[in-house]
Design a protein around this motif. Structure first.
Motif, PDB file in Angstrom:
ATOM      1  N   ASP A  25      21.334  46.333 -26.069  1.00  0.00           N
ATOM      2  CA  ASP A  25      22.767  46.327 -25.775  1.00  0.00           C
ATOM      3  C   ASP A  25      23.517  45.866 -27.024  1.00  0.00           C
ATOM      4  OD1 ASP A  25      25.167  46.409 -24.296  1.00  0.00           O
ATOM      5  OD2 ASP A  25      24.928  44.346 -23.607  1.00  0.00           O
ATOM      6  N   VAL A  26      24.799  46.157 -27.117  1.00  0.00           N
ATOM      7  CA  VAL A  26      25.589  45.722 -28.268  1.00  0.00           C
ATOM      8  C   VAL A  26      26.363  44.447 -27.957  1.00  0.00           C
ATOM      9  CG1 VAL A  26      27.530  46.307 -29.787  1.00  0.00           C
ATOM     10  CG2 VAL A  26      25.758  47.996 -29.312  1.00  0.00           C
ATOM     11  N   ILE A  27      27.115  44.453 -26.874  1.00  0.00           N
ATOM     12  CA  ILE A  27      27.999  43.321 -26.579  1.00  0.00           C
ATOM     13  C   ILE A  27      27.212  42.265 -25.806  1.00  0.00           C
ATOM     14  CG2 ILE A  27      30.147  42.611 -25.478  1.00  0.00           C
ATOM     15  CD1 ILE A  27      31.045  45.586 -25.802  1.00  0.00           C
ATOM     16  N   MET A  28      26.828  41.195 -26.545  1.00  0.00           N
ATOM     17  CA  MET A  28      26.030  40.108 -25.974  1.00  0.00           C
ATOM     18  C   MET A  28      26.439  38.788 -26.598  1.00  0.00           C
ATOM     19  SD  MET A  28      22.165  41.631 -26.111  1.00  0.00           S
ATOM     20  CE  MET A  28      22.186  41.780 -27.894  1.00  0.00           C
ATOM     21  N   PRO A  29      26.097  37.685 -25.932  1.00  0.00           N
ATOM     22  CA  PRO A  29      26.376  36.376 -26.519  1.00  0.00           C
ATOM     23  C   PRO A  29      25.421  36.060 -27.674  1.00  0.00           C
ATOM     24  CG  PRO A  29      25.285  36.127 -24.390  1.00  0.00           C
ATOM     25  CD  PRO A  29      25.553  37.593 -24.587  1.00  0.00           C
ATOM     26  N   LYS A  30      25.798  35.087 -28.460  1.00  0.00           N
ATOM     27  CA  LYS A  30      25.026  34.529 -29.581  1.00  0.00           C
ATOM     28  C   LYS A  30      24.935  35.467 -30.769  1.00  0.00           C
ATOM     29  CE  LYS A  30      22.558  31.279 -26.714  1.00  0.00           C
ATOM     30  NZ  LYS A  30      21.289  30.808 -26.231  1.00  0.00           N
ATOM     31  N   LYS A  31      24.296  36.618 -30.615  1.00  0.00           N
ATOM     32  CA  LYS A  31      24.211  37.634 -31.668  1.00  0.00           C
ATOM     33  C   LYS A  31      24.371  38.983 -30.998  1.00  0.00           C
ATOM     34  CE  LYS A  31      21.542  37.073 -35.700  1.00  0.00           C
ATOM     35  NZ  LYS A  31      20.251  37.135 -36.392  1.00  0.00           N
ATOM     36  N   ASN A  32      25.268  39.812 -31.536  1.00  0.00           N
ATOM     37  CA  ASN A  32      25.447  41.118 -30.896  1.00  0.00           C
ATOM     38  C   ASN A  32      24.336  42.084 -31.325  1.00  0.00           C
ATOM     39  OD1 ASN A  32      26.257  42.775 -33.193  1.00  0.00           O
ATOM     40  ND2 ASN A  32      28.234  41.735 -33.123  1.00  0.00           N
ATOM     41  N   GLY A  33      24.279  43.208 -30.641  1.00  0.00           N
ATOM     42  CA  GLY A  33      23.225  44.177 -30.900  1.00  0.00           C
ATOM     43  C   GLY A  33      23.242  44.748 -32.301  1.00  0.00           C
ATOM     44  N   PHE A  34      24.422  44.931 -32.878  1.00  0.00           N
ATOM     45  CA  PHE A  34      24.492  45.429 -34.255  1.00  0.00           C
ATOM     46  C   PHE A  34      23.833  44.432 -35.214  1.00  0.00           C
ATOM     47  CE2 PHE A  34      28.597  47.844 -33.047  1.00  0.00           C
ATOM     48  CZ  PHE A  34      27.904  48.992 -32.750  1.00  0.00           C
ATOM     49  N   GLN A  35      24.100  43.143 -35.006  1.00  0.00           N
ATOM     50  CA  GLN A  35      23.502  42.108 -35.859  1.00  0.00           C
ATOM     51  C   GLN A  35      21.982  42.077 -35.706  1.00  0.00           C
ATOM     52  OE1 GLN A  35      25.994  39.056 -34.067  1.00  0.00           O
ATOM     53  NE2 GLN A  35      26.884  38.591 -36.067  1.00  0.00           N
ATOM     54  N   VAL A  36      21.515  42.154 -34.467  1.00  0.00           N
ATOM     55  CA  VAL A  36      20.070  42.143 -34.211  1.00  0.00           C
ATOM     56  C   VAL A  36      19.412  43.361 -34.856  1.00  0.00           C
ATOM     57  CG1 VAL A  36      18.291  42.286 -32.414  1.00  0.00           C
ATOM     58  CG2 VAL A  36      20.290  40.813 -32.083  1.00  0.00           C
ATOM     59  N   CYS A  37      20.010  44.513 -34.676  1.00  0.00           N
ATOM     60  CA  CYS A  37      19.470  45.747 -35.247  1.00  0.00           C
ATOM     61  C   CYS A  37      19.362  45.625 -36.766  1.00  0.00           C
ATOM     62  CB  CYS A  37      20.364  46.925 -34.855  1.00  0.00           C
ATOM     63  SG  CYS A  37      19.720  48.525 -35.350  1.00  0.00           S
ATOM     64  N   ARG A  38      20.424  45.180 -37.397  1.00  0.00           N
ATOM     65  CA  ARG A  38      20.439  45.040 -38.857  1.00  0.00           C
ATOM     66  C   ARG A  38      19.352  44.058 -39.326  1.00  0.00           C
ATOM     67  NH1 ARG A  38      25.539  44.074 -39.479  1.00  0.00           N
ATOM     68  NH2 ARG A  38      25.362  41.830 -39.237  1.00  0.00           N
ATOM     69  N   THR A  39      19.234  42.922 -38.647  1.00  0.00           N
ATOM     70  CA  THR A  39      18.237  41.911 -39.015  1.00  0.00           C
ATOM     71  C   THR A  39      16.821  42.474 -38.913  1.00  0.00           C
ATOM     72  OG1 THR A  39      19.670  40.098 -38.310  1.00  0.00           O
ATOM     73  CG2 THR A  39      17.311  39.634 -38.417  1.00  0.00           C
ATOM     74  N   LEU A  40      16.520  43.140 -37.796  1.00  0.00           N
ATOM     75  CA  LEU A  40      15.169  43.664 -37.587  1.00  0.00           C
ATOM     76  C   LEU A  40      14.842  44.805 -38.545  1.00  0.00           C
ATOM     77  CD1 LEU A  40      14.971  43.578 -33.687  1.00  0.00           C
ATOM     78  CD2 LEU A  40      13.954  41.956 -35.308  1.00  0.00           C
ATOM     79  N   LYS A  41      15.801  45.672 -38.796  1.00  0.00           N
ATOM     80  CA  LYS A  41      15.545  46.824 -39.669  1.00  0.00           C
ATOM     81  C   LYS A  41      15.423  46.421 -41.144  1.00  0.00           C
ATOM     82  CE  LYS A  41      15.210  50.274 -36.787  1.00  0.00           C
ATOM     83  NZ  LYS A  41      14.015  51.116 -36.713  1.00  0.00           N
ATOM     84  N   LYS A  42      15.948  45.253 -41.501  1.00  0.00           N
ATOM     85  CA  LYS A  42      15.806  44.769 -42.882  1.00  0.00           C
ATOM     86  C   LYS A  42      14.500  44.008 -43.088  1.00  0.00           C
ATOM     87  CE  LYS A  42      20.546  44.506 -44.461  1.00  0.00           C
ATOM     88  NZ  LYS A  42      21.618  43.640 -44.974  1.00  0.00           N
ATOM     89  N   ASP A  43      13.836  43.636 -42.002  1.00  0.00           N
ATOM     90  CA  ASP A  43      12.607  42.856 -42.081  1.00  0.00           C
ATOM     91  C   ASP A  43      11.406  43.803 -42.117  1.00  0.00           C
ATOM     92  OD1 ASP A  43      10.288  41.290 -41.469  1.00  0.00           O
ATOM     93  OD2 ASP A  43      11.584  39.765 -40.561  1.00  0.00           O
ATOM     94  N   PRO A  44      10.619  43.782 -43.191  1.00  0.00           N
ATOM     95  CA  PRO A  44       9.482  44.700 -43.296  1.00  0.00           C
ATOM     96  C   PRO A  44       8.486  44.595 -42.137  1.00  0.00           C
ATOM     97  CG  PRO A  44       9.821  43.523 -45.364  1.00  0.00           C
ATOM     98  CD  PRO A  44      10.756  42.929 -44.362  1.00  0.00           C
ATOM     99  N   ARG A  45       8.417  43.445 -41.483  1.00  0.00           N
ATOM    100  CA  ARG A  45       7.498  43.284 -40.358  1.00  0.00           C
ATOM    101  C   ARG A  45       7.933  44.083 -39.134  1.00  0.00           C
ATOM    102  NH1 ARG A  45       7.884  37.166 -39.249  1.00  0.00           N
ATOM    103  NH2 ARG A  45      10.046  37.753 -39.672  1.00  0.00           N
TER     104      ARG A  45
END
Length: 120
Positions: free
Chosen positions: A52-72
């Motif tokens: 989902d995109v609209i969520m508390p603490k960290k939105n989905g766009f932020q989570v997506c960006r963080t995970l896609k930048k992490d080689p793991r």
């Protein structure tokens, strides 16, 4: 059997996702916000994320960006699901690394087909 992480803060939408995807022979795990999602991805082998995109603490766009930048984790397909329907939102989701961008209300057949596409 694949492990699918469903990240959704709305109980109604989470129930819909679970009921729609339970027909697949995969394990469904859940997270209620972006921070919880990142913790679960780091702790477990996740094969696909429905985010989902609209969520508390960290939105989905932020989570997506963080995970896609992490080689793991950058290999994990991310399907964004959101009520944000503007073309600029879809563009932004793709810029963050989302593999798919589905708008709510979701059609069960479309969701199933999209998940199957990434878990073949």
């Amino acid at each position: 059997m694949a492990k699918i992480l469903l990240v959704e803060d709305s109980n109604t939408d989470l129930t819909f996702l679970q009921k729609t995807l339970q027909v697949l022979p995969h394990e469904l795990i859940t997270a209620k916000d972006g921070e919880d999602a990142e913790a679960k991805v780091a702790a477990q082998k996740v094969d696909l994320i429905v985010l989902d995109v609209i969520m508390p603490k960290k939105n989905g766009f932020q989570v997506c960006r963080t995970l896609k930048k992490d080689p793991r984790f950058q290999h994990i397909p991310i399907i964004i699901t959101t009520s944000k329907t503007a073309e600029s939102d879809k563009f932004w989701g793709e810029r963050q690394g989302a593999d798919e961008y589905l708008t709510k209300p979701l059609a069960p057949a479309e969701l199933l087909a999209t998940v199957k596409k990434y878990l073949k």
